[in-house]
Design an enzyme around this catalytic site. Sequence first.
Site, PDB file in Angstrom:
ATOM      1  N   LYS A   5       0.531  -1.965  -3.538  1.00  0.00           N
ATOM      2  CA  LYS A   5       0.294  -2.150  -4.967  1.00  0.00           C
ATOM      3  C   LYS A   5       1.453  -2.844  -5.653  1.00  0.00           C
ATOM      4  O   LYS A   5       1.264  -3.812  -6.375  1.00  0.00           O
ATOM      5  CB  LYS A   5       0.048  -0.799  -5.659  1.00  0.00           C
ATOM      6  CG  LYS A   5      -1.284  -0.195  -5.338  1.00  0.00           C
ATOM      7  CD  LYS A   5      -1.193   0.581  -4.040  1.00  0.00           C
ATOM      8  CE  LYS A   5      -2.490   1.293  -3.757  1.00  0.00           C
ATOM      9  NZ  LYS A   5      -2.396   2.162  -2.601  1.00  0.00           N
TER      10      LYS A   5
ATOM     11  N   ASP B  53       4.940  11.000  -1.053  1.00  0.00           N
ATOM     12  CA  ASP B  53       4.132   9.806  -0.848  1.00  0.00           C
ATOM     13  C   ASP B  53       4.416   8.914  -2.058  1.00  0.00           C
ATOM     14  O   ASP B  53       4.021   9.240  -3.181  1.00  0.00           O
ATOM     15  CB  ASP B  53       2.648  10.168  -0.761  1.00  0.00           C
ATOM     16  CG  ASP B  53       1.790   8.929  -0.508  1.00  0.00           C
ATOM     17  OD1 ASP B  53       0.567   9.077  -0.314  1.00  0.00           O
ATOM     18  OD2 ASP B  53       2.338   7.806  -0.519  1.00  0.00           O
TER      19      ASP B  53
ATOM     20  N   TRP C  42      -5.100  12.100  -3.522  1.00  0.00           N
ATOM     21  CA  TRP C  42      -5.777  10.935  -2.946  1.00  0.00           C
ATOM     22  C   TRP C  42      -6.650  11.442  -1.803  1.00  0.00           C
ATOM     23  O   TRP C  42      -6.164  12.160  -0.910  1.00  0.00           O
ATOM     24  CB  TRP C  42      -4.725   9.947  -2.438  1.00  0.00           C
ATOM     25  CG  TRP C  42      -5.258   8.753  -1.725  1.00  0.00           C
ATOM     26  CD1 TRP C  42      -6.270   7.914  -2.143  1.00  0.00           C
ATOM     27  CD2 TRP C  42      -4.798   8.234  -0.487  1.00  0.00           C
ATOM     28  NE1 TRP C  42      -6.449   6.912  -1.224  1.00  0.00           N
ATOM     29  CE2 TRP C  42      -5.562   7.087  -0.204  1.00  0.00           C
ATOM     30  CE3 TRP C  42      -3.800   8.623   0.416  1.00  0.00           C
ATOM     31  CZ2 TRP C  42      -5.362   6.327   0.953  1.00  0.00           C
ATOM     32  CZ3 TRP C  42      -3.593   7.869   1.548  1.00  0.00           C
ATOM     33  CH2 TRP C  42      -4.384   6.738   1.820  1.00  0.00           C
TER      34      TRP C  42
END
Length: 399
Positions: free
Chosen positions: A248, A212, A131
């Site tokens: 999300k 993460d 990311w």
Amino acid sequence: SSLFGHVEPAPKDPILGVTEAFLADPSPDKVNVGVGAYRDDNGQPVVLDCVREAERRIAGNLNMEYLPMGGSIKMIEESLKLAYGEDSEFIKDKRIAAVQALSGTGACRLFADFQKRFLPDSQIYIPTPTWSNHHNIWRDAQVPQKTFTYYHPESRGLDFSGLMNDIKNAPDGSFFLLHACAHNPTGVDPTEEQWREISHQFKVKKHFPFFDMAYQGFASGDPERDAKAIRIFLEDGHQIGCAQSYAKNMGLYGQRAGCLSILCEDEMQAVAVKSQLQQIARPMYSNPPVHGALVVSIILNDPELKSLWLKEVKGMADRIIGMRKALKENLEKLGSPLSWEHITNQIGMFCYSGMTPEQVDRLTDEYHIYMTRNGRISMAGVTTGNVSYLANAIHEVTK
Ligand SMILES: Cc1[nH+]cc(COP(=O)(O)O)c(/C=N/[C@@H](CC(=O)O)C(=O)O)c1O
């Protein structure tokens, strides 16, 4: 000379800049498969029913008091059960230092600043690719970064041997950033067996894993299954760090609800570490926002709302999996000469298509299709209404 005359305009963010360009495009055909944010089959953002019900329960009787610097205790408790397991011994033994964070980004940043402050000579190994904001976070925390092999372009899968080599060759006791599930941007995750080998090698090398976990539940549709990598490392006796996000999997994007946890050796160490995490938070934002934390706590603490959430997060994951199949089938129907197996082999929010930046530019310029220039497709932006248009455009620029 003027005080701020030397301040240059910042470069467009590789992800959020795509959204800006999409919003500015007047074309009725435009398609946004850029930012990783869930959309329903009508291309609309979704507020989950479990969230609406939680909102109903707190409407009107909200207090607006400060949370403690470490955030909502209840939200932290629920978050740890989700990541470490309902019956985790580490929770019982109070070995986990955990604070509510400003979503996944804030959790990563708090950890990076903690790492800099208390392990000033450490660095962090970050997967290639990752990311894009990961690089910014550890850069601004002034923690030196190294990269480790992750993605295998030819097979559009995992370069497991390259990964294992880099783990073996890194100095003992190195920090590694690992995506717990639904790797962004590749959608490629190690298999359970590969995670076990990685965990074993981390033990041999005494590496520290920082997970993460921004998509727990969103990858497979099952939060327990999506936490498998973390559970493997915990079973093997590792201390870990973990960044959790409800952006999300609970659709709380703008509420900035997340959690940072660090598994310590014992309760006393956890108390010390938590107190230092709070010391970092205090001058940065003092304490985290109350609303999203309350929504998360109510949903995860109420069995009925939690089971509704589990159903809804599976529904989101299933829709994305359905769009993966549809996109691949449309490309095959068009007679594309390329293999598109990876579209359904990959998992989570993103498909790492393999398209070049130039091909992505053509999709934007000629078809008003917006995605990051690394060829990442946010599959949540694909709908039954636009999948054939998208497939046709991809076919045209790749044939
Ligand atoms: C791996 C990963 N970690 C953390 C985050 C941060 O999420 P937060 O909203 O802080 O909980 C994101 C967001 N990714 C999507 C959105 C973004 O870039 O911020 C994306 O990749 O599109 C990740 O993909």
